[in-house]
Design an enzyme around this catalytic site. Structure first.
Site, PDB file in Angstrom:
ATOM      1  CG  HIS A  62      10.719 -39.040 -15.723  1.00 27.99           C
ATOM      2  ND1 HIS A  62      11.313 -38.582 -14.452  1.00 27.99           N
ATOM      3  CD2 HIS A  62      10.954 -40.606 -15.629  1.00 27.99           C
ATOM      4  CE1 HIS A  62      11.603 -39.637 -13.737  1.00 27.99           C
ATOM      5  NE2 HIS A  62      11.537 -40.842 -14.343  1.00 27.99           N
ATOM      6  CG  ASP A  66       9.751 -43.963  -9.844  1.00 27.64           C
ATOM      7  OD1 ASP A  66       9.192 -43.590 -11.206  1.00 27.64           O
ATOM      8  OD2 ASP A  66      10.887 -43.980  -9.321  1.00 27.64           O
TER       9      ASP A  66
END
Ligand SMILES: [Zn+2]
Ligand SMILES: [Zn+2]
Length: 302
Positions: A62, A66
């Site tokens: 996604h 991070d």
């Protein structure tokens, strides 16, 4: 034959001195499949001696930083290392636009990147080669996110050498026996396949599920998986926060592993609030004893 995963980053959100954010390298024979590519991933690949020229495909779960901020740096380095082989990149919508915009102002890459946009609402095979299939499936988070299941294909039966000699089986019949056929001797005697072969090794599998809230249906998507990575950003003390941020607790990760009949669970994507994750590990183990905690550099042979 190699089938192992190296955790390159086991922390959530920003890098800390203890943990890099999410990236994992799955080694299947001479091929590396990279799952997520957080900031610093190329440093971790070098630190843990992963052969970066063997990266065949990258799977991005996604579009949170991070999980993806390391991509331009890694691909630029591959280009500087004279890579010419095309790279397959599987990612959610808009990754291609973001990535292309990023690199517009710099030296073009010396190899083609083939973008594949994830859209599946149900489990769907998105990649396969001779050895494996990769299936993506939707998870639930603040933004669209997918998990990935890597599964070896069924192998052929192992033919027994002593039986080849005993029945003097000609070469032309061996392939069909390996595919499951019986053998008919010159005297028209039928030798059943089970007498001629050993069953092949069970195909191995690895599933990566990050980031997500607890999902009951997830256990069906990863049923009987050998190794399950499930995020456990929080412990029971962070239950309310996990709901707010669409993450899971260690206990929830363990419930998925148990319902899925997984052989082993790795929890990771730990919030930086936990300097010591023993409590999370214990919470998970109280439900699913075969749980280990991810550390940067942890390598697991599947
Ligand atoms: Zn994350
Ligand atoms: Zn996220």
């Amino acid at each position: 034959m190699t089938f192992s995963v190296i955790i390159l980053g086991s922390g959530a959100a920003a890098p800390t001195s203890q943990r890099y954010p999410t990236a994992q390298a799955l080694q299947i024979d001479e091929n590396i499949f990279l799952i997520d590519c957080a900031e610093g991933t190329q440093m971790q690949l070098r630190r843990y001696k992963v052969k970066i020229q063997q990266i065949k495909a990258i799977f991005i779960s996604h579009l949170h930083g991070d999980h993806v901020f390391g991509l331009p740096g890694l691909l630029s380095s591959l280009s500087m290392l004279d890579r010419t082989e095309p790279l397959q990149l599987f990612a959610p919508p808009y990754l291609e636009e973001w990535f292309t915009e990023q690199l517009k102002y710099f030296t073009p890459l010396g190899f083609p990147v083939h973008f594949h946009t994830l859209t599946a609402r149900e489990p769907e095979i998105i990649y396969e080669n001779k050895r494996i299939t990769v299936t993506c499936f939707p998870l639930k988070h603040r933004i669209p996110v997918w998990g990935f299941l890597f599964r070896e294909k069924e192998k052929a039966l192992n033919i027994r050498k002593d039986m080849i000699e005993f029945y003097q089986i000609p070469l032309r019949d061996i392939l069909s026996i390996k595919a499951g056929a019986d053998y008919i001797t010159e005297e028209r005697k039928i030798i059943p396949n089970a007498q001629l072969t050993h069953p092949p090794a069970k195909p191995r599998s690895y599933a990566c599920c990050t980031d997500t809230v607890y999902m009951e249906e997830l256990s069906q998507y990863v049923k009987d998986v050998d190794l399950l990575y499930h995020e456990a950003t929080y412990g029971n003390d962070g239950k309310a926060r996990s709901k707010e941020t669409f993450h899971s607790t260690a206990e929830e990760a363990a419930r998925v592993a148990l319902a899925a009949n997984a052989r082993k669970l790795v929890i990771g994507h730990f919030s930086s609030r936990y300097k010591d994750i023993t409590s999370l590990l214990n919470e998970a183990r109280s439900i699913f004893p075969k749980t280990v905690a991810a550390e940067d550099g942890l390598k697991i042979d599947i």
